[in-house]
Scaffold this active site. Structure first.
Site, mmCIF file in Angstrom:
data_model
loop_
_atom_site.group_PDB
_atom_site.id
_atom_site.type_symbol
_atom_site.label_atom_id
_atom_site.label_comp_id
_atom_site.label_asym_id
_atom_site.label_seq_id
_atom_site.Cartn_x
_atom_site.Cartn_y
_atom_site.Cartn_z
ATOM 1 N N LYS A 66 0.852 -1.184 0.000
ATOM 2 C CA LYS A 66 0.000 0.000 0.000
ATOM 3 C C LYS A 66 0.892 1.239 0.000
ATOM 4 O O LYS A 66 1.915 1.271 0.702
ATOM 5 C CB LYS A 66 -0.889 -0.024 1.240
ATOM 6 C CG LYS A 66 -1.947 1.077 1.296
ATOM 7 C CD LYS A 66 -2.853 0.880 2.517
ATOM 8 C CE LYS A 66 -3.945 1.924 2.607
ATOM 9 N NZ LYS A 66 -4.811 1.746 3.793
ATOM 10 N N SER A 141 -9.702 2.009 2.900
ATOM 11 C CA SER A 141 -8.829 2.703 1.984
ATOM 12 C C SER A 141 -7.830 1.814 1.246
ATOM 13 O O SER A 141 -7.224 2.257 0.270
ATOM 14 C CB SER A 141 -8.053 3.777 2.745
ATOM 15 O OG SER A 141 -7.194 3.185 3.713
ATOM 16 N N SER A 165 -9.869 -0.314 7.091
ATOM 17 C CA SER A 165 -9.315 -0.217 5.735
ATOM 18 C C SER A 165 -8.657 -1.468 5.182
ATOM 19 O O SER A 165 -8.356 -1.510 3.991
ATOM 20 C CB SER A 165 -8.304 0.916 5.666
ATOM 21 O OG SER A 165 -8.982 2.126 5.493
HETATM 22 N N1 GLN Z 1 -13.017 4.508 6.341
HETATM 23 C C1 GLN Z 1 -12.371 4.892 7.568
HETATM 24 C C2 GLN Z 1 -11.895 6.313 7.465
HETATM 25 O O1 GLN Z 1 -12.131 6.902 6.482
HETATM 26 C C3 GLN Z 1 -11.233 3.955 7.861
HETATM 27 C C4 GLN Z 1 -10.025 4.258 7.103
HETATM 28 C C5 GLN Z 1 -8.868 3.411 7.476
HETATM 29 O O2 GLN Z 1 -9.005 2.376 8.131
HETATM 30 N N2 GLN Z 1 -7.683 3.877 7.090
HETATM 31 O O3 GLN Z 1 -11.306 6.867 8.343
#
Ligand code: GLN
Length: 474
Positions: A66, A141, A165
């Site tokens: 990532k 994400s 995410s």
């Molecule tokens: N969707 C959540 C956020 O926008 C989690 C994102 C994540 O785990 N990096 O914060």
């Protein structure tokens, strides 16, 4: 040979040993190029690497990182214009450990900007498409990592999980996604979003493969002050632990109103399978579950506003052209470098932390966090694992929720509490609804990754949902 890429890590290690260490990486790079329409990659990894010993546990196995894990000498963007020109001078702890184990990084995967999002649509480099249906999001994400594994490009990829995410994109793309206990895997070199929640994780085809990778990346690291010193278990050896007698808590609030009927049904069928395999289902309540989203969406932006203060055009990040003053330099560099979602979160976080509002928002959110963690403690006095749908719906359409932050946040309703409590959890493919993957989330007490992975592995030995592939794309 190269179809080892489709068969999991054990086959990959064997193929690399027999056919040479570069064969699989070359095939993975070819597949990445063939799947350009997914937009899963921001950059390819062209660095020459030091060869690991042939007997190293992941020798010759290609993987993707990532693009919020720092890669020494290779651009790391966080999918932000802010870091468009950032070439880290050092490698993340996760990257170091993987390359010492012989794994070959082939590229950097797309994500929501600074890992803020649930659909991969906030990326400066454009959205990732879901390999099961190119008109749908892969989740976020870690959407690029999930899509790359689901499309068969790489057998595993790294992700980071701050509020879901790793697990939510794993669910949307039909792969297995593991978020370890906070502190089990070093955050060194993972670009910070919300430091008390951020956790490196793994996306792969099976729990067995997650176990193999976790065994490599877990362990104490003095460079991360929150890294746990406790010894790493042999996760592979623990995979065959029997399910008989295992108590699985079925979390009532995780089957709430927003859950699609088809998702609920697939998850119930998976739980019935667990029962058939010898586990015992116990209905449980988590009385403060409804506080998870509000608490998370105060704490995460608060920490983000602090972490992202470093990108000021002087010390880090994009610098605007021809600044007229220091203030102009700061404001224009930040306005140009950050996208709308990141700016929105910085504003919310700064507000929540400001004098006069701190007690009402940040402090209340911290109290809710404590209550949520206590709910889990109470539940784990009765059960060994907690189960529910990873996400309330299957993958939604690109653009469907972009303009509605509340609808987007609802995609995290079952995942964020786990981060607030620092627990390990994973998502495994548990069925299909209208041709799209459904994920089952299992949550374990802190540092019980061995139990978690074994329970997922047993299910995957008895079912084939994790072997289903999107269509018959090349
Ligand atoms: N969707 C959540 C956020 O926008 C989690 C994102 C994540 O785990 N990096 O914060």
């Amino acid at each position: 040979m190269s179809d080892a890429l489709d068969q999991g890590l054990r086959a990959c290690v064997k193929a690399a040993r027999e056919d040479g260490q570069d064969v699989l990486a070359a095939e993975a790079r070819r597949r990445a190029a063939a799947h350009g329409d997914l937009n899963a990659f921001i950059g390819l990894d062209t660095r020459t690497r030091a060869r690991a010993a042939g007997a190293a546990p992941l020798s010759g196995v290609p993987f993707a990182q990532k693009d919020n894990f720092c890669t020494a000498g290779l651009r790391t963007t966080c999918a932000s214009r802010m870091l468009g020109g950032f070439v880290p001078p050092y490698e993340s702890a996760v990257g170091e450990r993987l390359s010492a184990a012989g794994a070959v990084s082939i590229g950097k995967t797309n994500l929501d900007e600074f890992a803020m999002g649930s659909s991969n649509e906030t990326s400066h480099y454009g959205p990732v498409r879901n390999p099961w249906d190119l008109t749908r999001v892969p989740g976020g994400s870690s959407g690029g990592s999930a899509a790359a594994v689901a499309a068969g490009i790489v057998p595993f990829a790294t992700g980071s999980d701050t509020g879901g995410s790793v697990r939510q994109p794993a669910a949307f793309c039909g792969v297995t996604g593991l978020k370890p206990t906070y502190g089990r895997v070093s955050r060194w070199g993972l670009i910070a979003y919300a430091s008390s929640l951020d956790c490196p994780g793994v996306l792969a085809r099976s729990a067995e493969d997650c176990a193999r990778v976790l065994g490599v990346i877990a362990g104490h690291d003095p460079r991360d002050a929150t890294s746990a010193a406790r010894p790493v278990e042999d996760y592979l050896a623990a995979l065959d632990a029997p399910l008989a007698g295992l108590r699985i808590g079925v979390a009532r609030p995780y089957f709430g109103a927003g859950v699609q009927a088809g998702v609920g049904a697939a998850v119930q069928a998976a739980l019935a399978e667990y029962e058939r395999l010898g586990a015992r289902l116990v209905e449980i309540d988590l009385p403060h579950a409804h506080l998870a989203i509000p608490a998370y969406y105060v704490i995460a932006p608060a920490e983000a506003s602090s972490n992202l203060a470093r990108y000021d055009g002087v010390r880090f990040g994009h610098r605007c052209a021809h600044p007229r003053s220091l203030e102009d330099l700061y404001t224009r560099s930040r306005a140009e470098g950050f996208g709308a979602e990141v700016r929105r979160r910085i504003l919310i976080g700064t507000f929540a932390l400001s004098a006069g509002y701190y007690d009402a928002y940040y402090l209340s959110a911290q109290k809710a966090r404590r209550l949520i963690a206590s709910d889990f403690d109470a539940a784990f006095a009765q059960v060994d694992l907690i189960a529910g749908p990873t996400a309330p719906t299957t993958a939604f359409a690109l653009g469907e929720k972009r303009a509605d932050p509340l609808a987007m946040a609802a995609a995290d309703v079952n995942t964020v509490a786990v981060n607030l409590a620092g627990l390990p959890a994973l998502s495994i493919p548990a069925g299909l609804h209208a041709g799209l993957p459904v994920g089952l989330q299992l949550i374990a007490p802190a540092f019980a990754e061995a139990r978690l992975l074994a329970a997922a592995h047993r299910f995957q030995q008895a079912t084939d949902w994790h072997r289903r592939r999107p269509g018959d794309r090349p």
